[in-house]
Structure formats: structure tokens, C-alpha cells
Scaffold this motif. Structure first.
Motif, PDB file in Angstrom:
ATOM      1  N   LYS A 144     -45.266-113.662 -36.128  1.00  0.00           N
ATOM      2  CA  LYS A 144     -46.547-113.401 -35.484  1.00  0.00           C
ATOM      3  C   LYS A 144     -47.576-112.823 -36.449  1.00  0.00           C
ATOM      4  O   LYS A 144     -48.734-113.254 -36.467  1.00  0.00           O
ATOM      5  CB  LYS A 144     -46.345-112.436 -34.309  1.00  0.00           C
ATOM      6  N   GLU A 145     -47.163-111.864 -37.266  1.00  0.00           N
ATOM      7  CA  GLU A 145     -48.117-111.104 -38.079  1.00  0.00           C
ATOM      8  C   GLU A 145     -48.355-111.690 -39.471  1.00  0.00           C
ATOM      9  O   GLU A 145     -49.412-111.453 -40.059  1.00  0.00           O
ATOM     10  CB  GLU A 145     -47.645-109.643 -38.223  1.00  0.00           C
ATOM     11  N   ILE A 146     -47.385-112.435 -40.008  1.00  0.00           N
ATOM     12  CA  ILE A 146     -47.516-112.921 -41.391  1.00  0.00           C
ATOM     13  C   ILE A 146     -47.398-114.440 -41.480  1.00  0.00           C
ATOM     14  O   ILE A 146     -48.283-115.107 -42.012  1.00  0.00           O
ATOM     15  CB  ILE A 146     -46.459-112.253 -42.310  1.00  0.00           C
ATOM     16  N   GLU A 205     -41.576-102.767 -36.138  1.00  0.00           N
ATOM     17  CA  GLU A 205     -40.145-103.072 -36.081  1.00  0.00           C
ATOM     18  C   GLU A 205     -39.823-104.311 -36.917  1.00  0.00           C
ATOM     19  O   GLU A 205     -40.555-105.300 -36.890  1.00  0.00           O
ATOM     20  CB  GLU A 205     -39.732-103.318 -34.634  1.00  0.00           C
ATOM     21  N   LEU A 206     -38.724-104.227 -37.676  1.00  0.00           N
ATOM     22  CA  LEU A 206     -38.317-105.347 -38.524  1.00  0.00           C
ATOM     23  C   LEU A 206     -37.646-106.415 -37.664  1.00  0.00           C
ATOM     24  O   LEU A 206     -36.535-106.229 -37.171  1.00  0.00           O
ATOM     25  CB  LEU A 206     -37.348-104.866 -39.614  1.00  0.00           C
ATOM     26  N   SER A 207     -38.349-107.527 -37.473  1.00  0.00           N
ATOM     27  CA  SER A 207     -37.798-108.626 -36.677  1.00  0.00           C
ATOM     28  C   SER A 207     -38.464-109.922 -37.098  1.00  0.00           C
ATOM     29  O   SER A 207     -39.592-109.919 -37.614  1.00  0.00           O
ATOM     30  CB  SER A 207     -38.021-108.398 -35.177  1.00  0.00           C
ATOM     31  N   PHE A 208     -37.775-111.040 -36.858  1.00  0.00           N
ATOM     32  CA  PHE A 208     -38.341-112.337 -37.201  1.00  0.00           C
ATOM     33  C   PHE A 208     -39.562-112.641 -36.342  1.00  0.00           C
ATOM     34  O   PHE A 208     -40.543-113.230 -36.821  1.00  0.00           O
ATOM     35  CB  PHE A 208     -37.296-113.441 -37.035  1.00  0.00           C
ATOM     36  N   GLU A 209     -39.512-112.221 -35.078  1.00  0.00           N
ATOM     37  CA  GLU A 209     -40.651-112.471 -34.190  1.00  0.00           C
ATOM     38  C   GLU A 209     -41.907-111.776 -34.705  1.00  0.00           C
ATOM     39  O   GLU A 209     -42.996-112.350 -34.687  1.00  0.00           O
ATOM     40  CB  GLU A 209     -40.322-112.013 -32.770  1.00  0.00           C
ATOM     41  N   ASP A 241     -44.254-106.011 -48.634  1.00  0.00           N
ATOM     42  CA  ASP A 241     -43.262-104.957 -48.422  1.00  0.00           C
ATOM     43  C   ASP A 241     -42.505-105.177 -47.118  1.00  0.00           C
ATOM     44  O   ASP A 241     -41.279-104.999 -47.064  1.00  0.00           O
ATOM     45  CB  ASP A 241     -43.959-103.596 -48.410  1.00  0.00           C
ATOM     46  N   TYR A 242     -43.221-105.580 -46.055  1.00  0.00           N
ATOM     47  CA  TYR A 242     -42.566-105.835 -44.771  1.00  0.00           C
ATOM     48  C   TYR A 242     -41.579-106.984 -44.903  1.00  0.00           C
ATOM     49  O   TYR A 242     -40.439-106.907 -44.425  1.00  0.00           O
ATOM     50  CB  TYR A 242     -43.603-106.150 -43.691  1.00  0.00           C
ATOM     51  N   LEU A 243     -42.016-108.077 -45.549  1.00  0.00           N
ATOM     52  CA  LEU A 243     -41.145-109.236 -45.757  1.00  0.00           C
ATOM     53  C   LEU A 243     -39.895-108.838 -46.527  1.00  0.00           C
ATOM     54  O   LEU A 243     -38.771-109.225 -46.168  1.00  0.00           O
ATOM     55  CB  LEU A 243     -41.906-110.330 -46.498  1.00  0.00           C
ATOM     56  N   GLU A 269     -33.989-107.629 -46.549  1.00  0.00           N
ATOM     57  CA  GLU A 269     -32.910-106.740 -47.006  1.00  0.00           C
ATOM     58  C   GLU A 269     -32.277-105.950 -45.867  1.00  0.00           C
ATOM     59  O   GLU A 269     -31.231-105.345 -46.050  1.00  0.00           O
ATOM     60  CB  GLU A 269     -33.436-105.845 -48.115  1.00  0.00           C
ATOM     61  N   ALA A 270     -32.893-106.014 -44.678  1.00  0.00           N
ATOM     62  CA  ALA A 270     -32.281-105.404 -43.491  1.00  0.00           C
ATOM     63  C   ALA A 270     -31.401-106.400 -42.748  1.00  0.00           C
ATOM     64  O   ALA A 270     -30.841-106.094 -41.694  1.00  0.00           O
ATOM     65  CB  ALA A 270     -33.355-104.862 -42.568  1.00  0.00           C
ATOM     66  N   GLY A 271     -31.298-107.631 -43.302  1.00  0.00           N
ATOM     67  CA  GLY A 271     -30.416-108.625 -42.692  1.00  0.00           C
ATOM     68  C   GLY A 271     -31.133-109.842 -42.159  1.00  0.00           C
ATOM     69  O   GLY A 271     -30.482-110.758 -41.634  1.00  0.00           O
ATOM     70  N   ALA A 272     -32.465-109.885 -42.255  1.00  0.00           N
ATOM     71  CA  ALA A 272     -33.255-111.022 -41.777  1.00  0.00           C
ATOM     72  C   ALA A 272     -32.864-111.426 -40.356  1.00  0.00           C
ATOM     73  O   ALA A 272     -32.503-112.556 -40.068  1.00  0.00           O
ATOM     74  CB  ALA A 272     -33.104-112.215 -42.726  1.00  0.00           C
ATOM     75  N   ASN A 273     -32.950-110.446 -39.465  1.00  0.00           N
ATOM     76  CA  ASN A 273     -32.519-110.666 -38.084  1.00  0.00           C
ATOM     77  C   ASN A 273     -33.673-111.103 -37.184  1.00  0.00           C
ATOM     78  O   ASN A 273     -34.842-110.948 -37.513  1.00  0.00           O
ATOM     79  CB  ASN A 273     -31.912-109.380 -37.526  1.00  0.00           C
TER      80      ASN A 273
END
Length: 246
Positions: free
Chosen positions: A162-164, A154-158, A234-236, A241-245
Motif C-alpha cells: 500500500k505505502e511503497i 507495522e511490518l507487513s506485506f500489505e 529502511d522499512y523495506l 529481515e523480519a521474515g517478509a511476512n
């Protein structure tokens, strides 16, 4: 046949009381799991304290970052060369860095590392076993973190943090890191500092991860931290581009 029936009866009772499936599995009556905790515990306690164990237990989080450069810990010789710095950082609690989301080493993990280093320094040929260390009584091997599926994460800041960001950026760029201009653990501050814009190509946060794109490449090669993989980049990019939510 009567003996088999008796064994089956005993094992059915045992499986209820003690979660014991081993005898039934041996008889081919039920599938026996290889991940029963009591066997995992014994397997870990019987392991020799060699460099393979050191890499997989006390240094497992260190090796997420320190695999190249002057702080590399991927060989026995390199760890021995850095032994004083490593032990000092571990006992101070500065490594693994809490700001990057890591937990401190427990007493068993510290003793495994110390024992291995002492064995190497003193030239001891016979390696101790984990069960020979009092601090490791009842300990079991740490769980191996499965590889992250960035395509379906899932695209999220959390998740990004955590992962990157935690393993590759926050050892320097956390809010409590002195001497660094940008903190990457606070989304609002990142936006206020214009690290994130409308697209990834415009965003400095993304630009610095692409070799040759801007003057400064992150993570810097001299820190011994691996660059972002193609899946991480790619995830970043997709997150921005999905809004950096959040």
C-alpha cells in the motif's frame, strides 16, 4: 444578559439537531471546530479553478509519481503539454492505475481538470468556481493523506504494498501488467522468483532500490517516479529481515 441566555439556549438546541457549534464558539462558551462539514463544503465550492486546485484535486494521485522526467506534471506548462495523453488516460480509466490501488477520478474531478485546461487553451482570464460546475454540486475537497510514519508502521506485506509498492512499482510490476518479468503484488511469486532472500542485502527487491548497487535501479529515472526515500528503504529492509511476512 437575557439576549445572551436566549442565544445560548437556541445554540444548545441547534447543536443537538444540527451539530452547530459556531455561535457558541463565537461567544467563547465552547471551542468551535474549524472542520465542520458544512463550512468545508462551502469553502471547496467557492474555490477558483486554478492550477493550485488542479494539483490538489484531480492530479493529487498523479503527483505521487509524476514529479520528474518526461511525464512530470508538477507545472502548468508540463500538464498542458501532456493534456491529450492525460485526458485520454483518465477517461479510459487507465490512470490513476487501479493495479496500484488508486480509485478512478470522479465526475467532479474530471470536470475540474477539463475546465482548467479549456480555460488555458482559450485564454480565459476569469477562472470559474467549483460551484459553477454541475458535476461538483455537493462535492467536497478530497482528504489529504497524512504522511506515513514508517518508523512505527507495522511490518507487513500489505503495508509495504500500500505505502511503497503501489505508488512506486505496481504501475509496471503488477500481475496484470504486460511485458514485465516480475510481479510485485503477489508475495509468494516474489519468493518463488527469489526476489526476497534471507537478508535485504541478498535480496534483489532491496538491491535495486539502492543507487549503484546493481545494474538496474528502480524505480527507473525515465519513468518520472521518485526513488524510495531513506525511510521507505529502511522499512523495506526491516520487513525483509523480519521474515517478509504477510
Amino acid at each position: 444578559m437575557e439576549n445572551v441566555a436566549r442565544i445560548v439556549t437556541i445554540c444548545l438546541v441547534s447543536s443537538v439537531l444540527f451539530a452547530c457549534s459556531y455561535p457558541l464558539g463565537e461567544l467563547g462558551l465552547i471551542k468551535s471546530s474549524k472542520e465542520v462539514k458544512v463550512f468545508d463544503l462551502k469553502a471547496f465550492s467557492d474555490k477558483k479553478i486554478d492550477f493550485a486546485l488542479v494539483k490538489s484535486v484531480p492530479l493529487r494521485t498523479c503527483l505521487e509519481c509524476h514529479t520528474s522526467g518526461s511525464r512530470s506534471m508538477d507545472t502548468a506548462d508540463k500538464v498542458l503539454k501532456l493534456q491529450n495523453d492525460i485526458l485520454e488516460s483518465i477517461h479510459k480509466g487507465s490512470m490513476p492505475p487501479k493495479s496500484s490501488g488508486y480509485s478512478a477520478l470522479n465526475d467532479c474531478e474530471k470536470k475540474i481538470l477539463e475546465t482548467w485546461i479549456e480555460d488555458q487553451v482559450r485564454g480565459r482570464a476569469a477562472a470559474m468556481l467549483v460551484k459553477d460546475i454541475p458535476a461538483c454540486a455537493g462535492a467536497k475537497a478530497p482528504e489529504v493523506k497524512p504522511k506515513t510514519d514508517f518508523k512505527n508502521l507495522e511490518l507487513s506485506f500489505e503495508n509495504l504494498k500500500k505505502e511503497i509498492l503501489a505508488p512506486k512499482c505496481l504501475s509496471c510490476h503488477a500481475s496484470d501488467s504486460p511485458g514485465y518479468q516480475y510481479a510485485l503484488d503477489d508475495l509468494q511469486r516474489m519468493k518463488d522468483n527469489e526476489l526476497i532472500l534471507a537478508t535485504a542485502d541478498e535480496s534483489l527487491l532491496y538491491q535495486v532500490t539502492v543507487p549503484g548497487r546493481v545494474k538496474y535501479f528502480m524505480p527507473p529515472k525515465n519513468k518520472g517516479i521518485p526513488p524510495l526515500t531513506a525511510d521507505e528503504q529502511d522499512y523495506l529492509k526491516r520487513w525483509i529481515e523480519a521474515g517478509a511476512n504477510e
